[in-house]
Design a protein around this motif. Structure first.
Motif, PDB file in Angstrom:
ATOM      1  N   GLY A 244       0.275   6.685  -3.438  1.00 14.78           N
ATOM      2  CA  GLY A 244       0.215   7.659  -4.523  1.00 14.78           C
ATOM      3  C   GLY A 244       1.377   8.625  -4.508  1.00 14.78           C
ATOM      4  N   GLY A 245       1.742   9.107  -3.325  1.00 14.83           N
ATOM      5  CA  GLY A 245       2.862  10.029  -3.212  1.00 14.83           C
ATOM      6  C   GLY A 245       4.183   9.397  -3.603  1.00 14.83           C
ATOM      7  N   THR A 246       4.434   8.193  -3.088  1.00  8.96           N
ATOM      8  CA  THR A 246       5.704   7.536  -3.397  1.00  8.96           C
ATOM      9  C   THR A 246       5.766   7.087  -4.856  1.00  8.96           C
ATOM     10  OG1 THR A 246       4.770   5.480  -2.510  1.00  8.96           O
ATOM     11  CG2 THR A 246       6.169   6.768  -1.050  1.00  8.96           C
ATOM     12  N   LEU A 247       4.641   6.634  -5.394  1.00 10.73           N
ATOM     13  CA  LEU A 247       4.623   6.233  -6.806  1.00 10.73           C
ATOM     14  C   LEU A 247       4.851   7.437  -7.713  1.00 10.73           C
ATOM     15  CD1 LEU A 247       1.627   3.721  -6.836  1.00 10.73           C
ATOM     16  CD2 LEU A 247       4.055   3.169  -7.093  1.00 10.73           C
ATOM     17  N   THR A 248       4.243   8.572  -7.366  1.00  6.29           N
ATOM     18  CA  THR A 248       4.447   9.790  -8.149  1.00  6.29           C
ATOM     19  C   THR A 248       5.912  10.179  -8.153  1.00  6.29           C
ATOM     20  OG1 THR A 248       2.215  10.609  -7.671  1.00  6.29           O
ATOM     21  CG2 THR A 248       3.851  12.233  -8.327  1.00  6.29           C
ATOM     22  N   ALA A 249       6.525  10.192  -6.987  1.00  6.82           N
ATOM     23  CA  ALA A 249       7.945  10.552  -6.888  1.00  6.82           C
ATOM     24  C   ALA A 249       8.814   9.553  -7.634  1.00  6.82           C
ATOM     25  CB  ALA A 249       8.356  10.627  -5.423  1.00  6.82           C
ATOM     26  N   GLY A 250       8.494   8.265  -7.503  1.00 13.66           N
ATOM     27  CA  GLY A 250       9.284   7.250  -8.188  1.00 13.66           C
ATOM     28  C   GLY A 250       9.249   7.391  -9.695  1.00 13.66           C
ATOM     29  N   LEU A 251       8.063   7.658 -10.230  1.00 11.84           N
ATOM     30  CA  LEU A 251       7.940   7.847 -11.678  1.00 11.84           C
ATOM     31  C   LEU A 251       8.680   9.105 -12.135  1.00 11.84           C
ATOM     32  CD1 LEU A 251       4.170   6.916 -12.145  1.00 11.84           C
ATOM     33  CD2 LEU A 251       6.146   5.564 -12.885  1.00 11.84           C
ATOM     34  N   LEU A 252       8.609  10.160 -11.350  1.00 12.33           N
ATOM     35  CA  LEU A 252       9.256  11.424 -11.727  1.00 12.33           C
ATOM     36  C   LEU A 252      10.782  11.312 -11.749  1.00 12.33           C
ATOM     37  CD1 LEU A 252       7.051  14.053  -9.855  1.00 12.33           C
ATOM     38  CD2 LEU A 252       7.173  13.651 -12.330  1.00 12.33           C
ATOM     39  N   VAL A 253      11.340  10.432 -10.915  1.00 12.50           N
ATOM     40  CA  VAL A 253      12.801  10.277 -10.920  1.00 12.50           C
ATOM     41  C   VAL A 253      13.259   9.228 -11.923  1.00 12.50           C
ATOM     42  CG1 VAL A 253      13.050  11.074  -8.537  1.00 12.50           C
ATOM     43  CG2 VAL A 253      12.791   8.612  -9.003  1.00 12.50           C
ATOM     44  N   GLY A 254      12.322   8.619 -12.667  1.00 17.77           N
ATOM     45  CA  GLY A 254      12.709   7.731 -13.756  1.00 17.77           C
ATOM     46  C   GLY A 254      12.583   6.250 -13.487  1.00 17.77           C
ATOM     47  N   LEU A 255      11.993   5.867 -12.346  1.00 16.72           N
ATOM     48  CA  LEU A 255      11.832   4.448 -12.047  1.00 16.72           C
ATOM     49  C   LEU A 255      10.650   3.855 -12.817  1.00 16.72           C
ATOM     50  CD1 LEU A 255      12.343   4.461  -8.174  1.00 16.72           C
ATOM     51  CD2 LEU A 255      13.949   3.586  -9.882  1.00 16.72           C
ATOM     52  N   LYS A 256      10.720   2.579 -13.085  1.00 16.45           N
ATOM     53  CA  LYS A 256       9.595   1.887 -13.706  1.00 16.45           C
ATOM     54  C   LYS A 256       8.474   1.714 -12.684  1.00 16.45           C
ATOM     55  CE  LYS A 256      12.381  -0.710 -17.049  1.00 16.45           C
ATOM     56  NZ  LYS A 256      12.792  -2.060 -17.535  1.00 16.45           N
ATOM     57  N   ARG A 257       7.247   1.533 -13.176  1.00 15.86           N
ATOM     58  CA  ARG A 257       6.097   1.404 -12.289  1.00 15.86           C
ATOM     59  C   ARG A 257       6.284   0.267 -11.286  1.00 15.86           C
ATOM     60  NH1 ARG A 257       2.949   1.966 -17.100  1.00 15.86           N
ATOM     61  NH2 ARG A 257       2.126   4.088 -17.329  1.00 15.86           N
TER      62      ARG A 257
ATOM     63  N   GLY B 233      -8.696  -2.102   3.788  1.00 16.19           N
ATOM     64  CA  GLY B 233      -8.048  -3.150   3.002  1.00 16.19           C
ATOM     65  C   GLY B 233      -8.099  -2.886   1.514  1.00 16.19           C
ATOM     66  N   LEU B 234      -9.206  -2.324   1.035  1.00 20.87           N
ATOM     67  CA  LEU B 234      -9.374  -2.068  -0.395  1.00 20.87           C
ATOM     68  C   LEU B 234      -8.528  -0.890  -0.883  1.00 20.87           C
ATOM     69  CD1 LEU B 234     -13.244  -2.495  -0.858  1.00 20.87           C
ATOM     70  CD2 LEU B 234     -11.448  -4.003  -1.752  1.00 20.87           C
ATOM     71  N   THR B 235      -8.286   0.090  -0.025  1.00 23.66           N
ATOM     72  CA  THR B 235      -7.689   1.349  -0.492  1.00 23.66           C
ATOM     73  C   THR B 235      -6.246   1.589  -0.065  1.00 23.66           C
ATOM     74  OG1 THR B 235      -8.624   2.524   1.428  1.00 23.66           O
ATOM     75  CG2 THR B 235      -9.938   2.478  -0.601  1.00 23.66           C
ATOM     76  N   GLU B 236      -5.711   0.796   0.856  1.00 19.80           N
ATOM     77  CA  GLU B 236      -4.374   1.074   1.373  1.00 19.80           C
ATOM     78  C   GLU B 236      -3.303   1.085   0.287  1.00 19.80           C
ATOM     79  OE1 GLU B 236      -1.024   1.811   3.615  1.00 19.80           O
ATOM     80  OE2 GLU B 236      -3.123   2.098   4.141  1.00 19.80           O
ATOM     81  N   PHE B 237      -3.344   0.125  -0.624  1.00 18.85           N
ATOM     82  CA  PHE B 237      -2.267  -0.014  -1.592  1.00 18.85           C
ATOM     83  C   PHE B 237      -2.545   0.696  -2.915  1.00 18.85           C
ATOM     84  CE2 PHE B 237      -2.342  -4.000   0.962  1.00 18.85           C
ATOM     85  CZ  PHE B 237      -1.297  -3.643   1.793  1.00 18.85           C
ATOM     86  N   LEU B 238      -3.767   1.142  -3.097  1.00 20.92           N
ATOM     87  CA  LEU B 238      -4.098   1.889  -4.309  1.00 20.92           C
ATOM     88  C   LEU B 238      -3.736   3.361  -4.093  1.00 20.92           C
ATOM     89  CD1 LEU B 238      -7.625   0.384  -5.078  1.00 20.92           C
ATOM     90  CD2 LEU B 238      -5.377  -0.444  -5.809  1.00 20.92           C
ATOM     91  N   PRO B 239      -3.363   4.078  -5.150  1.00 17.35           N
ATOM     92  CA  PRO B 239      -2.976   5.491  -4.986  1.00 17.35           C
ATOM     93  C   PRO B 239      -4.176   6.419  -4.855  1.00 17.35           C
ATOM     94  CG  PRO B 239      -2.775   4.845  -7.286  1.00 17.35           C
ATOM     95  CD  PRO B 239      -3.137   3.596  -6.535  1.00 17.35           C
ATOM     96  N   VAL B 240      -5.055   6.092  -3.874  1.00 17.24           N
ATOM     97  CA  VAL B 240      -6.287   6.869  -3.695  1.00 17.24           C
ATOM     98  C   VAL B 240      -6.457   7.377  -2.266  1.00 17.24           C
ATOM     99  CG1 VAL B 240      -7.477   5.672  -5.577  1.00 17.24           C
ATOM    100  CG2 VAL B 240      -7.645   4.780  -3.231  1.00 17.24           C
ATOM    101  N   SER B 241      -5.527   7.042  -1.380  1.00 18.41           N
ATOM    102  CA  SER B 241      -5.518   7.473   0.022  1.00 18.41           C
ATOM    103  C   SER B 241      -6.531   6.720   0.874  1.00 18.41           C
ATOM    104  CB  SER B 241      -5.761   8.979   0.164  1.00 18.41           C
ATOM    105  OG  SER B 241      -5.740   9.341   1.538  1.00 18.41           O
ATOM    106  N   SER B 242      -6.037   5.736   1.616  1.00 19.45           N
ATOM    107  CA  SER B 242      -6.906   4.977   2.511  1.00 19.45           C
ATOM    108  C   SER B 242      -7.392   5.845   3.672  1.00 19.45           C
ATOM    109  CB  SER B 242      -6.172   3.740   3.051  1.00 19.45           C
ATOM    110  OG  SER B 242      -5.052   4.124   3.829  1.00 19.45           O
ATOM    111  N   SER B 243      -6.520   6.718   4.187  1.00 19.82           N
ATOM    112  CA  SER B 243      -6.937   7.571   5.306  1.00 19.82           C
ATOM    113  C   SER B 243      -8.054   8.511   4.886  1.00 19.82           C
ATOM    114  CB  SER B 243      -5.737   8.366   5.848  1.00 19.82           C
ATOM    115  OG  SER B 243      -5.154   9.172   4.837  1.00 19.82           O
ATOM    116  N   ALA B 244      -7.996   9.007   3.637  1.00 20.63           N
ATOM    117  CA  ALA B 244      -9.085   9.854   3.137  1.00 20.63           C
ATOM    118  C   ALA B 244     -10.379   9.060   3.042  1.00 20.63           C
ATOM    119  CB  ALA B 244      -8.723  10.421   1.764  1.00 20.63           C
ATOM    120  N   HIS B 245     -10.302   7.818   2.595  1.00 22.49           N
ATOM    121  CA  HIS B 245     -11.508   7.005   2.455  1.00 22.49           C
ATOM    122  C   HIS B 245     -12.106   6.642   3.816  1.00 22.49           C
ATOM    123  CE1 HIS B 245     -10.449   6.742  -1.763  1.00 22.49           C
ATOM    124  NE2 HIS B 245     -11.611   6.170  -1.993  1.00 22.49           N
ATOM    125  N   ILE B 246     -11.261   6.354   4.790  1.00 18.53           N
ATOM    126  CA  ILE B 246     -11.765   6.100   6.142  1.00 18.53           C
ATOM    127  C   ILE B 246     -12.463   7.352   6.665  1.00 18.53           C
ATOM    128  CG2 ILE B 246     -11.120   5.639   8.532  1.00 18.53           C
ATOM    129  CD1 ILE B 246     -10.925   3.176   6.828  1.00 18.53           C
TER     130      ILE B 246
END
Length: 276
Positions: A168-181, A14-27
């Motif tokens: 994290g992956g989708t946010l990175t791609a979104g920022l690189l294509v010019g979208l706002k956070r 619950g704590l890590t799913e939406f943060l760009p830190v990888s919930s699967s890695a934390h599990i």
């Protein structure tokens, strides 16, 4: 798996799913460091249903509008010109890469890709990508295009590797294509819904078949409790992250990923932790 372990992993999810830190890695990391075993890809996929249910409830009105617009667009040319209709298709199209690759590489996802060396290195490498995107992003647009959708869809597919992070992956791609956070974050949440529900539902038979029979297998009841806990914690995190990204960069998460990956590499190199 004990009840306490199931509760802890539900909170971590619950704590890590939406943060760009990888919930699967934390599990993967928490289950190995604290409990001495891997909770498994199936358990991880199922308890993610809780956090995605939190997204569905939080964005219920938006999702309802998208679904209604998509169905209207099937029969009305005028409805097909609305932003909601296009967004509904963008979510569908963006979900294709992770769906296809998840099926094709399901065996590797459940085994080889869960090696902690891979997790540690990927945490650090993709932290650098996120940092570059965050520092160089123009943040010029709120509106998505088909190109944005495809880019973010393939970025989400990389999250099949623990350590990449779906958000994290989708946010990175979104920022690189010019979208706002904010726009990147919102689409990232919507894009995750089909993928996570698909993976979670697909993995339920594995949990039912095992039902706590292995040395660190979760029972069906424990998995349900962990999923409920991840929902409660995740719902609070959705609201917090949307407010946070409106005024802050992602650099705190970048440094967190680098430190976590470096510490994990040290533990693996010294033999304190086994990579598999």
């Amino acid at each position: 798996m004990t009840w306490f372990q199931a509760l802890v992993l539900g909170v971590v999810q619950g704590l890590t799913e939406f943060l760009p830190v990888s919930s699967s890695a934390h599990i993967r990391i928490v289950s190995e460091l604290w409990f001495g075993a891997d909770a498994g890809a199936s358990f991880t996929a199922v308890i993610q249903l809780g956090t995605e249910l939190a997204v569905v409830i939080y964005f219920a009105r938006d999702i309802g509008r998208l679904i209604a617009a998509w169905f209207r667009g099937l029969f009305s040319a005028g409805a097909r010109r609305t932003p909601e209709y296009r967004m509904a298709w963008y979510v569908i199209i963006g979900s294709v890469p992770i769906s296809v690759l998840g099926v094709l590489f399901q065996d590797q996802i459940k085994s080889g890709l869960r090696n902690l060396w891979i997790t540690a290195i990927v945490l650090m490498v993709f932290a650098v990508f996120l940092a570059v995107a965050d520092e160089t992003a123009r943040q010029a647009r709120d509106t998505l295009t088909l190109r944005d959708t495809v880019s973010m869809g393939f970025a989400q597919a990389l999250a099949l590797i623990p350590g990449v992070s779906r958000s994290g992956g989708t946010l990175t791609a979104g920022l690189l294509v010019g979208l706002k956070r904010e726009a990147s974050t919102r689409y990232s949440f919507l894009l995750a819904i089909p993928a996570v529900f698909g993976a979670g539902l697909f993995s339920i038979p594995d949990i039912v078949a095992a039902d706590g029979s292995g040395p660190f297998e979760a029972s069906v009841a424990q998995t349900v409790v962990a999923t409920v806990v991840s929902f409660v914690v995740g719902y609070a995190c959705v609201a917090w992250l949307l407010k946070y990204v409106a005024k802050h960069s992602f650099m705190v998460f970048v440094w967190y990923r680098i430190v976590l990956g470096a510490v994990l590499c040290g533990l693996l190199a010294t033999g304190v932790v086994s990579p598999t």
